[in-house]
Scaffold this active site. Structure first.
Site, PDB file in Angstrom:
ATOM      1  N   LYS A  79       0.865  -1.183   0.000  1.00 33.61           N
ATOM      2  CA  LYS A  79       0.000   0.000   0.000  1.00 33.61           C
ATOM      3  C   LYS A  79       0.897   1.226   0.000  1.00 33.61           C
ATOM      4  CE  LYS A  79      -3.884   2.027   2.587  1.00 33.61           C
ATOM      5  NZ  LYS A  79      -4.784   1.894   3.760  1.00 33.61           N
ATOM      6  N   SER A 154      -9.799   2.035   2.667  1.00 35.91           N
ATOM      7  CA  SER A 154      -8.865   2.772   1.851  1.00 35.91           C
ATOM      8  C   SER A 154      -7.828   1.888   1.135  1.00 35.91           C
ATOM      9  CB  SER A 154      -8.137   3.799   2.721  1.00 35.91           C
ATOM     10  OG  SER A 154      -7.310   3.145   3.660  1.00 35.91           O
ATOM     11  N   SER A 178     -10.092  -0.402   6.843  1.00 43.50           N
ATOM     12  CA  SER A 178      -9.472  -0.316   5.515  1.00 43.50           C
ATOM     13  C   SER A 178      -8.762  -1.566   5.016  1.00 43.50           C
ATOM     14  CB  SER A 178      -8.496   0.854   5.469  1.00 43.50           C
ATOM     15  OG  SER A 178      -9.229   2.038   5.316  1.00 43.50           O
TER      16      SER A 178
HETATM   17  N1  GLN Z   1     -13.525   4.206   5.974  1.00 47.26           N
HETATM   18  C1  GLN Z   1     -12.911   4.630   7.183  1.00 47.26           C
HETATM   19  C2  GLN Z   1     -12.470   6.075   7.074  1.00 47.26           C
HETATM   20  O1  GLN Z   1     -12.718   6.645   6.078  1.00 47.26           O
HETATM   21  C3  GLN Z   1     -11.748   3.741   7.541  1.00 47.26           C
HETATM   22  C4  GLN Z   1     -10.533   4.059   6.781  1.00 47.26           C
HETATM   23  C5  GLN Z   1      -9.314   3.298   7.256  1.00 47.26           C
HETATM   24  O2  GLN Z   1      -9.424   2.275   7.929  1.00 47.26           O
HETATM   25  N2  GLN Z   1      -8.146   3.831   6.927  1.00 47.26           N
HETATM   26  O3  GLN Z   1     -11.888   6.611   7.946  1.00 47.26           O
END
Ligand code: GLN
Length: 492
Positions: A79, A154, A178
């Site tokens: 990532k 994400s 995410s």
């Molecule tokens: N969807 C969640 C957010 O927007 C989680 C994102 C994540 O785990 N980085 O914060």
């Protein structure tokens, strides 16, 4: 061999050890696939063919010299939130478009030390804020199961790359879901470890008390191989725990589903917005686990309604603090012709950050401001503790807790949900981060549009082996995890 991308991590490891193929052949195979197929999926922000081939050759040489270990020569992609020395690290943001880290994240360094070969860096929502990967400055990534849908976020690039067989496995990070939600949207297995299990050093910070790196792959077994690389104490991360690390691969058969008590939170299955197909597939998977000998126990998680408001105060508060460092002065994007220092700060940040990141900086700054700190931030911290206690109480009577990973399957690209609608989609994942617990997603079938559905299992602290083991048992008697999207079947 034309189908090297169909092999599991264990099969790759064995094939390399038995000299059925070299790391160079394997790496070239993946690079060829990326060149041919990723134009449609757009999972990579950066592909690193020269580095990959050099690492592959070094792995082959090491193997000939007798120095190889179990993963020497196996490719991986990271990532784009993990710092990589000499390779661009963007975190999906324009503000880091020209950023080359002077050092490797610990996770990346450990991967190299294990002999993993770096294919490149994977797309993500900007600074990991989002659930679709559309918040990336580098454009949207497509879901391999249906290119008109998002892969989730994400860690959407990580999920899409693995689901399209453009990497055998990948790293992801999970601040509020995410790893688990994109794994769910793309039909993969993904593990969010206990907070402190994996080093955050060199992992660009979103919300430091919630962020945790973890593996994304097809199966629990594949994830276990990557966990063996990622897990462990790191003196460079003061929140990483100095505690014995399991051998996750060796432990894959250690937990029996027979007699396992699985908690079913009654609040979770009455959530408005839980899609019928998702509910049905999750219930079928629980029935299967019951057939395998597990006991389903109804439990109460009374704090469910407070998950979204609590997370969406704490995460933006920490983000607003963490993102102060991107000021256009030290590194990253700087605006043109600033008239003075204030103008430099303001314009660099307004031009460099996307809309969602700016929204969260504003929410977080507000929640931390002198007049509102007690009403919002401190209150949210107190509720966070209650959420944690709710889980700990539940673990007095059950071994793991089951939930959907997300209330729906993958959204359409461009669906343009309002921020609140988007945030509500995180209902099943964010409490786990607030409590610091480990949780895993496993694929358990498809909805009527042939989009994958995921089952989430939440464990008590440090129970990663148990979670991987339970999913491994399930995957021995089901084949959801081996099903491939049409695009993954294409040969390069
Ligand atoms: N969807 C969640 C957010 O927007 C989680 C994102 C994540 O785990 N980085 O914060």
């Amino acid at each position: 061999m034309t189908d090297l991308h169909r092999l599991s991590i264990r099969e790759l490891s064995e094939g390399l050890a038995n000299a059925q193929f070299s790391s160079r052949e394997l790496t070239e195979h993946y690079l060829k696939r990326i060149t041919k197929i990723d134009a449609q999926v757009k999972s990579y922000v950066t592909v690193t063919p020269e580095l990959a081939l050099a690492e592959a050759d070094a792995a082959d040489t090491l193997r000939k010299a007798g120095g190889a270990n179990v993963l020497t020569g196996v490719p991986i992609a990271h990532k784009d939130i993990f710092c990589t020395q000499g390779i661009k690290t963007t975190a999906g943001s324009k503000i880091l478009d020209n950023f080359i880290s002077p050092y490797d994240a610990t996770v990346v360094a450990k991967g190299k030390a294990s002999g993993l070969v770096t294919l490149g860096k994977l797309n993500m929502d900007e600074f990991a804020m989002g659930s679709t990967s559309e918040n990336s400055y580098y454009g949207a990534t497509a879901n391999p199961w249906n290119l008109n849908h998002v892969p989730g976020g994400s860690s959407g690039g990580s999920a899409a790359a693995v689901a399209a067989d453009l990497a055998p496995f990948a790293t992801g990070t999970d601040t509020g879901g995410s790893i688990r939600q994109p794994a769910s949207f793309c039909g993969l297995t993904g593990l969010k470890p206990t907070y402190g299990r994996v080093s955050r050093f060199g992992m660009i910070a979103y919300a430091s008390s919630l962020d945790q790196g973890g593996p994304m792959a097809r199966s629990a077994e594949d994830c276990a191989y990557l966990m063996n690389v990622m897990a462990g104490h790191d003196a460079k991360d003061s929140t990483s725990m100095n505690q014995t690390v399991d051998n996750y691969v060796a432990n894959l058969n250690d937990t029996s589903v027979k007699g396992l008590r699985i908690g079913i939170p009654k609040q979770y299955f009455n959530v408005a917005g839980l899609a019928e197909d998702v509910k049905a597939r999750v219930e079928e998977s629980l029935k299967k686990l019951e057939d395998m000998g597990a006991t389903l126990v109804e439990i109460d998680l009374n704090m469910t309604e407070s998950y979204v408001p609590t997370y969406y105060l704490i995460a933006p508060a920490e983000a607003s603090s963490n993102l102060q460092r991107f000021d256009g002065v030290r590194y990253g994007y700087r605006c043109e012709n600033p008239v003075d220092l204030m103008d430099l700060y303001k314009r660099s940040r307004s031009e460099g950050f996307g809309k969602e990141v700016q929204r969260r900086i504003l929410i977080g700054t507000y929640a931390l401001s002198a007049g509102y700190y007690d009403a919002y931030y401190v209150k949210a911290q107190k509720v966070r503790r209650l959420i944690q206690q709710d889980f700990l109480k539940a673990f007095e009577s059950v071994d793991v807790i089951a939930a959907p990973a997300a209330p729906t399957t993958a959204y359409k690209i461009g669906a343009n949900l309002s921020p609140v609608e988007m945030y509500l989609g995180d209902i099943y994942t964010i409490a786990v981060n607030l409590a610091g617990l480990p949780a895993i997603n496993a694929p358990v079938g498809f909805d009527q549009n042939n989009l994958p559905v995921g089952l989430q299992l939440i464990g008590n602290y440090w129970s990663e082996s148990q979670l991987l083991s339970v999913v491994h048992q399930y995957q021995q008697v089901t084949d959801w995890h081996t099903q491939r999207a049409a695009i993954a079947e294409e040969n390069a």
